[in-house]
Each structure stands twice: as structure tokens, then as C-alpha cells.
Scaffold this motif. Structure first.
Motif, mmCIF file in Angstrom:
data_model
loop_
_atom_site.group_PDB
_atom_site.id
_atom_site.type_symbol
_atom_site.label_atom_id
_atom_site.label_comp_id
_atom_site.label_asym_id
_atom_site.label_seq_id
_atom_site.Cartn_x
_atom_site.Cartn_y
_atom_site.Cartn_z
ATOM 1 N N LEU A 260 -16.148 79.084 2.084
ATOM 2 C CA LEU A 260 -17.002 79.099 0.755
ATOM 3 C C LEU A 260 -16.765 79.784 -0.027
ATOM 4 C CD1 LEU A 260 -19.883 81.328 3.438
ATOM 5 C CD2 LEU A 260 -20.508 79.579 1.848
ATOM 6 N N SER A 261 -15.876 80.382 0.171
ATOM 7 C CA SER A 261 -14.219 80.502 -0.698
ATOM 8 C C SER A 261 -13.980 79.613 -2.091
ATOM 9 C CB SER A 261 -13.625 81.307 -0.777
ATOM 10 O OG SER A 261 -12.270 80.528 -0.197
ATOM 11 N N MET A 262 -14.524 77.722 -1.278
ATOM 12 C CA MET A 262 -13.848 76.339 -2.289
ATOM 13 C C MET A 262 -14.955 75.791 -2.094
ATOM 14 S SD MET A 262 -10.887 75.728 0.499
ATOM 15 C CE MET A 262 -10.376 74.332 -0.644
ATOM 16 N N ALA A 263 -16.181 76.416 -2.295
ATOM 17 C CA ALA A 263 -17.349 75.638 -2.962
ATOM 18 C C ALA A 263 -17.352 75.453 -4.285
ATOM 19 C CB ALA A 263 -18.954 76.785 -2.888
ATOM 20 N N LYS A 264 -18.490 73.735 -4.527
ATOM 21 C CA LYS A 264 -18.461 73.559 -6.105
ATOM 22 C C LYS A 264 -19.294 74.096 -6.516
ATOM 23 C CE LYS A 264 -15.583 70.176 -3.517
ATOM 24 N NZ LYS A 264 -15.193 70.323 -2.128
ATOM 25 N N THR A 265 -19.086 74.422 -7.982
ATOM 26 C CA THR A 265 -19.927 74.749 -8.692
ATOM 27 C C THR A 265 -20.989 73.423 -9.792
ATOM 28 O OG1 THR A 265 -19.340 76.502 -9.046
ATOM 29 C CG2 THR A 265 -20.944 76.321 -10.686
ATOM 30 N N CYS A 266 -22.588 73.120 -9.535
ATOM 31 C CA CYS A 266 -22.573 72.360 -10.281
ATOM 32 C C CYS A 266 -23.344 71.982 -11.410
ATOM 33 C CB CYS A 266 -24.267 72.143 -8.781
ATOM 34 S SG CYS A 266 -25.112 70.167 -10.535
ATOM 35 N N ASP A 267 -23.005 71.330 -12.107
ATOM 36 C CA ASP A 267 -23.784 72.076 -13.976
ATOM 37 C C ASP A 267 -24.815 72.677 -14.022
ATOM 38 O OD1 ASP A 267 -21.365 70.658 -14.643
ATOM 39 O OD2 ASP A 267 -22.856 69.135 -16.128
ATOM 40 N N CYS A 268 -26.104 73.133 -12.920
ATOM 41 C CA CYS A 268 -26.817 73.804 -13.307
ATOM 42 C C CYS A 268 -26.925 75.084 -12.764
ATOM 43 C CB CYS A 268 -27.926 72.457 -12.667
ATOM 44 S SG CYS A 268 -27.911 73.029 -10.892
ATOM 45 N N GLY A 269 -25.351 75.397 -12.491
ATOM 46 C CA GLY A 269 -25.230 77.091 -12.655
ATOM 47 C C GLY A 269 -24.787 76.976 -10.299
ATOM 48 N N LEU A 270 -25.980 76.178 -10.117
ATOM 49 C CA LEU A 270 -26.055 76.267 -8.195
ATOM 50 C C LEU A 270 -24.475 75.611 -7.939
ATOM 51 C CD1 LEU A 270 -29.517 74.994 -7.632
ATOM 52 C CD2 LEU A 270 -28.988 78.226 -7.870
ATOM 53 N N SER A 271 -24.083 76.252 -6.201
ATOM 54 C CA SER A 271 -23.104 75.804 -5.525
ATOM 55 C C SER A 271 -23.305 74.703 -4.762
ATOM 56 C CB SER A 271 -22.600 76.980 -4.752
ATOM 57 O OG SER A 271 -21.906 77.517 -6.098
ATOM 58 N N CYS A 272 -22.006 74.121 -4.211
ATOM 59 C CA CYS A 272 -22.811 72.622 -2.913
ATOM 60 C C CYS A 272 -21.448 73.135 -2.384
ATOM 61 C CB CYS A 272 -22.745 71.172 -3.422
ATOM 62 S SG CYS A 272 -22.334 70.912 -5.641
ATOM 63 N N LEU A 273 -21.331 72.544 -0.685
ATOM 64 C CA LEU A 273 -19.843 72.600 -0.590
ATOM 65 C C LEU A 273 -19.787 71.758 -0.061
ATOM 66 C CD1 LEU A 273 -18.854 75.360 0.957
ATOM 67 C CD2 LEU A 273 -19.601 74.740 3.088
ATOM 68 N N ASN A 274 -20.451 70.757 0.833
ATOM 69 C CA ASN A 274 -19.329 69.284 0.621
ATOM 70 C C ASN A 274 -20.462 68.126 0.876
ATOM 71 O OD1 ASN A 274 -17.208 69.722 2.470
ATOM 72 N ND2 ASN A 274 -18.800 70.676 3.982
ATOM 73 N N SER A 275 -21.459 68.459 -0.002
ATOM 74 C CA SER A 275 -22.186 67.313 -0.452
ATOM 75 C C SER A 275 -22.983 67.551 -1.976
ATOM 76 C CB SER A 275 -23.755 67.409 0.405
ATOM 77 O OG SER A 275 -25.162 66.713 0.115
ATOM 78 N N PHE A 276 -22.400 66.435 -2.701
ATOM 79 C CA PHE A 276 -22.240 66.331 -3.962
ATOM 80 C C PHE A 276 -21.932 65.482 -4.324
ATOM 81 C CE2 PHE A 276 -17.634 67.662 -1.975
ATOM 82 C CZ PHE A 276 -17.319 66.950 -2.906
ATOM 83 N N ILE A 277 -21.975 64.772 -5.953
ATOM 84 C CA ILE A 277 -21.434 64.181 -6.908
ATOM 85 C C ILE A 277 -21.067 64.350 -7.726
ATOM 86 C CG2 ILE A 277 -22.012 61.983 -8.460
ATOM 87 C CD1 ILE A 277 -25.210 62.879 -7.174
ATOM 88 N N GLN A 278 -19.773 64.254 -7.773
ATOM 89 C CA GLN A 278 -18.342 63.990 -8.121
ATOM 90 C C GLN A 278 -17.771 62.692 -9.384
ATOM 91 O OE1 GLN A 278 -14.377 65.147 -6.585
ATOM 92 N NE2 GLN A 278 -13.694 63.382 -7.969
#
Length: 418
Positions: free
Chosen positions: A350-368
Motif C-alpha cells: 500500500l505504501s508503494m501504490a502508484k497514483t493515476c493522473d486522475c488522482g486515484l491510486s492503483c497497486l498492480n493493475s495499471f497502464i504505464q
């Protein structure tokens, strides 16, 4: 028994004659011991630079009162009956002062409890009386102290060009140290006990052989005091993500290392104003870099890749896992969590979650993707990124869904058309 401090001797009879005391303390060494040739008598001797031989005052049954309310601040007062003097002590080391006052009290009662600590009174040496040394600069191996300790009062210490292979443990006992400069040595590893230097604000370790920076140091008391960290010209390949714990850090210098990437948490260093990471092996910047508000940034000489916003790295998992869904909701609603509530590994995720441009967070499911960012967006002064005069650097962006990525693409393509 000796004590180094500032002393003001106040004659209580002076006001009777319309005279005033000087009202200023003098650096002195106080000793409690036996008068030479009089084994039974215990005296207090005060030695100053002007009076190295010392003034002596009998203690047994001669103390009217001991004022000890401010011992914790290094202050105390000894009120003598004869002569009518108040001996005011200040700027003393707390533990030493407590012991000294205790011995004085025993001497006044004529007790023998403290006698093993006493010896004949001997005039103090000049080195004992002089004002405590606050700074020391050693730039040659021949000047390095081998048999003597470093002065306990040091606030700044520089030891350079001494070929030190490790940090001298004697340095780590200097509790007043604010600046430690160990540049231009052969240090390969940092001891965890550096974190015990509770006043340390500047740590300079440039031109050494360091290969890593200890996570333990990021979790030590340095996290509340360190303002400057210089690790330039070492062999460090990665900095720990816990570096964001240095919440007082203002200047970070990591030039000429082997860094492949910056910690993705670097954007959490809210007080950071200068970052210098020139001549490393950085390919792009972490997404949180755009959160920084800098005065100067230097990223010259890194092999940055070309931005490729149209070539996404898709790591979306459809449908989302329960872990991903729960993690996003915890971040979204700022739900408190900790190792006492959930497994420690989940806390780390949780401390390493990524932040989307929309402001929400994502963990292991994302587009980079990697986009270009003008460094002037985060810094007033920018050292050119390359010899072509560029000030753009590639930065990673994350999107929590196809919808968010589509919105970004629409804006990006529109900007190209315009």
C-alpha cells in the motif's frame, strides 16, 4: 573530581557598599579535592585563564545552601557561608554537574562517601580551561588523532583525505555534532549507529566507495534532523524508497554514481529544494518527481530514453483482483492501516501504490507510459539535461484504467494538432 563550565562568583556583600557584580560568567575548571598537606580538609578550587593557580574555598560545614532547581539545564549555585559568595555554575554537562553537586554536598557534611573520587588539588591545564572546541578540520592523515579522543563539544567535524576505510566509532559519540564531512576517503559501508547523532543536519560522504545507503538510517533519528545529504561520486546503484522519511531534507546531491533510477517516493520530500543527480544511469524519472518544488535541479549527463506516450505498457488485470480493489478503496477513502491490523507485506504494498493522473491510486493493475516533462515545471533553475540545450526529461505516468488513458490521449493528440 573536576567540572568544566562557566562560573560567576558573586560577592553578596558588594551591594552593601553600593557596588555591583560583573554579571558575566567565565570559563573555568572546578575541582573538589584535598588541600595539599591537610589530608582532612576538602576544598573547592576554581581555575580560570586569568587565575590558573586557582582560588580555593573550604567546603566542610561552609555551604549555606545548594540551588539545584535547574540542574537539567546545566545550572547550579553554591552559596558559601564564609566568604559570603554565591558561585553560579552554567553551561555544564548535565550528568557531570549532578555528580559534582552531589560530591560538594557530601563534602559539606564531612562525609567520607565521596572521598575515593578526591585527590590533591592541582592547578588546571590551559587546555582544560579553554572554551570547548566547536569545529575541527582534518585534511591530512598525519593530523588524524590516534591516541586522543575527538572533543565532545564538536558541532562540525571534517575528516578528508585520510584514507578512512570505515567511520571511526569515536565520531559517533559526538552527540552535539551538526555537520559531519567525511568526503574524499575510502569508506565502503555506513554503520547504522550514525542514526544516533540526534543533532546531525549535514552529512557529506562524497568521493568514497559506498555501494548502498542503509535503510536503517532512513528510519533513524536522522529523519527528523538531516537537511543536507551529499553522496556524490560513490558507487551507489539504488537509493531506498524510505529516503522519503527525511522530511527535513533540503539538499540531495547524488552526482556521479551508478543510479539506474530515483526512488519513486522522492516526490514526498516536501522540503527538498535542490537535487543534483548528474552523470548517473537514469533512463527516466519517477512519476512523483512532478510533485517537487525545487530551486535548482541538475540531471545532466544521464542516458534518458525518448518519451513514448503512444506506446503504453499495459498491465491491467481484468477483472481486478480483490487485493487491487481493496487497496484502491483504502487509498481513496484514506482508511488507516498498519501492521497491527493487516499483514506487514500488505502495508508495504500500500505504501508503494502508484497514483493515476486522475488522482486515484492503483497497486498492480495499471497502464504505464513515458512522457516528456519540462523541468521548469518543478524548478526555478534547471541545468541543461544534454549538450543540445534541452530542459525536458522523460517521466513515468500511470493510469488506473483504459478510460483515464483514453482521456490523456485525447488531450495529447489535441495538443499536437494545436
Amino acid at each position: 573530581m573536576k567540572l568544566q563550565c562557566e562560573v560567576e562568583v558573586i560577592n553578596r556583600m558588594l551591594p552593601t557598599f553600593g557596588m555591583r557584580n560583573r554579571g558575566k560568567g567565565t570559563r573555568a575548571v572546578l575541582s573538589v579535592g584535598r588541600q595539599e598537606g591537610k589530608r582532612g580538609a576538602i576544598y573547592l578550587m576554581i581555575c580560570t585563564l586569568k587565575d590558573k593557580a586557582g582560588s580555593r574555598y573550604k567546603l566542610e560545614n561552609n555551604i549555606e545552601q545548594l540551588f539545584t532547581k535547574f540542574l537539567g539545564e546545566g545550572k547550579a549555585t553554591i552559596r558559601l557561608k564564609e566568604p559570603a559568595l554565591d558561585i553560579c555554575l552554567s553551561k555544564a554537562e548535565m550528568c557531570s554537574l549532578k555528580n559534582f553537586v552531589s560530591i560538594v554536598g557530601l563534602a559539606n557534611k564531612g562525609s567520607d562517601a565521596g572521598t575515593p573520587l578526591l585527590s590533591q588539588l592541582i592547578p588546571a591545564k590551559t587546555s582544560e580551561i579553554e572554551k570547548p572546541r566547536a569545529k575541527m578540520f582534518i585534511t591530512s592523515k598525519k593530523d588524524y588523532p590516534i591516541t586522543k579522543n575527538f572533543p565532545y563539544s564538536l558541532e562540525q567535524l571534517q575528516v578528508s583525505y585520510c584514507k578512512l576505510a570505515r567511520i571511526d566509532m569515536r565520531m559517533l559519540c559526538l552527540k552535539k555534532l551538526q555537520k559531519l564531512d567525511l568526503s574524499n576517503n575510502h569508506i565502503k559501508k555506513l554503520p547504522k549507529t550514525i542514526g544516533d547523532l540526534i543533532c546531525l543536519q549535514e552529512l557529506i560522504l562524497s568521493h568514497n566507495y559506498l555501494e548502498s545507503f542503509e535503510v536503517a538510517l532512513c528510519n533513524s533519528t536522522l529523519s527528523n534532523s538531516l537537511k543536507l545529504l551529499d553522496l556524490s561520486e560513490n558507487k551507489i546503484k539504488a537509493l531506498p524508497v524510505q529516503i522519503c522519511n527525511f522530511k527535513e531534507l533540503i539538499s540531495l546531491k547524488i552526482d556521479e554514481n551508478d543510479l539506474l533510477q530515483l526512488p519513486f517516493t522522492i516526490g514526498r520530500l516536501s522540503k527538498l529544494r535542490l537535487i543534483s543527480a548528474a552523470k548517473n544511469k537514469l533512463s527516466c524519472l519517477p512519476s512523483t518527481f512532478k510533485m517537487l518544488r525545487l530551486e535548482k535541479v541538475d540531471l545532466f549527463g544521464n542516458p534518458f530514453i525518448q518519451a513514448s506516450p503512444m506506446v503504453p505498457d499495459i498491465q491491467l488485470k481484468i477483472p481486478q483482483t480483490l487485493l487491487e480493489t481493496a487497496a484502491r478503496e483504502v487509498a481513496r477513502y484514506r482508511i488507516p492501516y498498519g501492521p497491527q491490523l493487516i499483514p506487514a507485506t500488505l502495508c508495504q504494498d500500500l505504501s508503494m501504490a502508484k497514483t493515476c493522473d486522475c488522482g486515484l491510486s492503483c497497486l498492480n493493475s495499471f497502464i504505464q507510459i513515458v512522457v516528456a516533462m519540462n523541468l521548469h515545471q518543478v524548478s526555478q533553475t534547471v541545468v541543461l539535461v544534454d549538450t543540445m540545450g534541452g530542459t525536458d526529461a522523460p517521466i513515468i505516468c500511470y493510469f488506473c484504467s483504459l478510460t483515464c488513458y483514453s482521456h490523456f490521449l485525447d488531450k495529447y493528440l489535441q495538443s499536437i494538432r494545436d
